[in-house]
Design an enzyme around this catalytic site. Sequence first.
Site, PDB file in Angstrom:
ATOM      1  N   ARG B 178      76.193  37.921  89.991  1.00  0.00           N
ATOM      2  CA  ARG B 178      74.894  39.486  91.007  1.00  0.00           C
ATOM      3  C   ARG B 178      75.275  38.431  92.638  1.00  0.00           C
ATOM      4  O   ARG B 178      74.878  38.914  93.868  1.00  0.00           O
ATOM      5  CB  ARG B 178      73.940  39.427  90.407  1.00  0.00           C
ATOM      6  CG  ARG B 178      74.518  40.475  89.208  1.00  0.00           C
ATOM      7  CD  ARG B 178      72.708  41.572  88.708  1.00  0.00           C
ATOM      8  NE  ARG B 178      72.505  40.003  87.686  1.00  0.00           N
ATOM      9  CZ  ARG B 178      72.346  39.763  86.751  1.00  0.00           C
ATOM     10  NH1 ARG B 178      73.159  40.229  85.968  1.00  0.00           N
ATOM     11  NH2 ARG B 178      71.903  38.013  86.390  1.00  0.00           N
ATOM     12  N   GLY B 239      69.914  37.024  74.582  1.00  0.00           N
ATOM     13  CA  GLY B 239      69.049  37.586  73.820  1.00  0.00           C
ATOM     14  C   GLY B 239      69.693  38.635  72.611  1.00  0.00           C
ATOM     15  O   GLY B 239      69.370  38.626  71.858  1.00  0.00           O
ATOM     16  N   GLU B 240      71.070  38.897  73.396  1.00  0.00           N
ATOM     17  CA  GLU B 240      71.911  39.773  71.808  1.00  0.00           C
ATOM     18  C   GLU B 240      72.857  38.305  71.306  1.00  0.00           C
ATOM     19  O   GLU B 240      72.815  39.321  70.209  1.00  0.00           O
ATOM     20  CB  GLU B 240      72.366  40.565  72.790  1.00  0.00           C
ATOM     21  CG  GLU B 240      72.031  41.875  73.040  1.00  0.00           C
ATOM     22  CD  GLU B 240      70.898  42.113  73.917  1.00  0.00           C
ATOM     23  OE1 GLU B 240      71.442  40.966  75.269  1.00  0.00           O
ATOM     24  OE2 GLU B 240      70.181  42.111  73.668  1.00  0.00           O
ATOM     25  N   ASP B 349      65.055  46.790  73.196  1.00  0.00           N
ATOM     26  CA  ASP B 349      65.983  46.051  73.877  1.00  0.00           C
ATOM     27  C   ASP B 349      65.273  46.542  75.545  1.00  0.00           C
ATOM     28  O   ASP B 349      65.978  46.874  76.467  1.00  0.00           O
ATOM     29  CB  ASP B 349      67.906  46.340  73.555  1.00  0.00           C
ATOM     30  CG  ASP B 349      68.562  45.992  74.832  1.00  0.00           C
ATOM     31  OD1 ASP B 349      67.764  44.270  75.203  1.00  0.00           O
ATOM     32  OD2 ASP B 349      69.433  46.284  74.774  1.00  0.00           O
TER      33      ASP B 349
END
Lengths: 124, 608
Positions: B178, B239-240, B349
Amino acid sequence: MTTIKKLVSLSCLPILLIGCGSQSEMPSKADEFLSDPIAVQRGRSIFVGTCAGYCHKLTPEPTDAVYLFDCEWKHGGTDQQIFNTVTNGVPDTRMIAFGSNFPEGEDDLWKVIAFLKSNRTECA
Amino acid sequence: MSNYGKIFFIVLYALFAYSCTPAEQEANPTLSEIPESAPTFNADDVGEALEITTTHWTNERPIGDGEGPVTDEMLLEPQSAAAGRNWIQFGGDYSNNRHSPIEQLSVENVDNLKFEWGFPSGTLGQFSVSPLVYDGIMYVTTSYNRLMALDARTGQMYWRYDHQQPEDLRLCCGPANRGASIHGDKIFMATLDSRIMAFDRFSGEKLWDSEIIEYFRGFSATSAPLIVKDLAIIGVGGGEFGIRGFFDAYNINTGERVWRHYTVPAEGEPGYETWSGNSYETGGAPAWTIGTYDAELNLVYWTTGNPSPDWNGDARLGDNLFSDSVLAINPDTGERVWYYQFTPHDVWDYDGNSHLFQADIVEDGETTKALVQANRNGFFYAINRTNGEFIRATSYMEQLNWADSMEPNGRPVVNPDAMPNEEPTFRVCPGIFGGMNGAVSGSLNPELGLAFIPVIESCQLMQKGISMHVEGQLFFGGLPIPVDLEPDEDGNWAAYGHISAVDYSTGDIAWRYHDPQPMMAGTLSTAGGLVFTGSQTGHAIGLDAETGEVVWRKRLGGGVRSQPIAYELDGEAYVAIASGNFQSIAGLAGGDVSIPEGGQLYVFKLDN
């Protein structure tokens, strides 16, 4: 690109022949679980919770998620070959070795395979 | 740059030599005379012959307008102090408001905002960049971590670095980056394989390169680092993958790590008691988006994502601190001063990593220094940024049903029907992408008192399953089932999007701009009364900040996932916005996957 497609098609052919041809020849522990709805349901739960979020899907999708309910197996489609692929992983791919991490040991993996078989398209 | 020319001539020579041997030159056969067995020249051969192996092009010429190094004082100034000339932080300035002070570009003359130059990313995947502009130079990052310095007036490239990625990256959601950050004469970039590096901003030479952590354990970095004093602060994704989340501070001169702040407590630390068993070890709570800094309070604010596994919380009973939270950190020590948790024991999530704004809220004649945020869980929050006290939370969605209400202390009251289960039938809103997703930025106009929020309205069934943690392997515990992706009889999809203008003092919605597909690009606010954004249908869009009316619209082609910026050079106003989508995520949310991938940066200039 045409050459690549041909190569892929040719390389898939023996896999399909080996995978589908031998599935009915070698009964496995997954076959024992196939007649046990509770075992198949547990296999489904593990597949949903561990496999189907990204890498594999419950339904065919136009993504790079490998669909496991058809007859196309890149690394062997017999029960034992699937067991070995999940246990040992595939080098240089996202398919990491799950080893002996299943909560209830090897039986859990056989139940996952039973679930796959219970929903698989009939192979020609 | 000169390498380009060398490679071009070498390739040309090789092709010439290959295709025109002396024998062929002597007797050039007609097509009909070529035997079937003759070698043919196909597309694969061309691709191989033209493969460029150089991955780093540096610059030796003097460039820039002579503005000198970026100082701490420049970073501390509100963006208005630079009169809109530069864009030197991801969020414009430390307020993170992405509000350009440029006034000359307005609703009245935006028709004169015309294409000036473009530049390709050369990569697939979402082109998510918020470019930096300083000293007449634009610094652009692309998916897969290409970093380029361009002439901000013309687009001419000065230098380019293509980070070489391993093939087994651990990404949940595409190869995004980003943006970069700047301090002194250095440019900083974090990478998908969990590294952070610094470059000379004139030459592009790499100055240092530090590993944050082994990527193959489930980590990645996609954000621009936040520069605070002599620190580059960066958090990780994962986080996954069942990571234990953290964000780090690196010395900007040496690349050495100064501190690490874990977002999941270890045994014996405060918050440990909110994790059952040993679930804290794989608790997630990634820190994958950029924070913000209040110099007066000397606090860095950083947000955290979902606890792992995502959709099955049975093995991690408790609130799962400090997942889905905002943390206030002393940048000198890396120690936590306060926290507020948005979604205790998240099983949807609902990453808390959405864009944070610093804003002053005036209520009953009293001004409160606040943080405001459109959280992925669908609530727009106001938090006292001095002490973390909850002020209010109101829905900014048109569909929100996972919570029935909000307790006075800011704890959501969960709708039991929305809990994931093995055979889900309840359509949970928002879906896993939000609300507003942390992958995109919002903007805020302090004169109007409005925050401009890109919103995804795409609900899903939440299916629960059994998960096991294997390091480096995805750790979901279930999956979302899209139910809003089928078109109705009129061809409209149930999933859609909007830009919502939220009165950040009250939470009221001032206006909404609706788009047929979920909004998954950032917004930019300008003092001239405009809001810029992009759509997944491939358009750049300008809105009247007071009404939401569309006043400018250009087709860019690719779906827009980037964060637009504005800058001013030689008295002329520019707007930069990149297009290029990542189809897997876009499709799951409800975007148009038929539009090809491929990144392109577009720069528009106001034609006075």
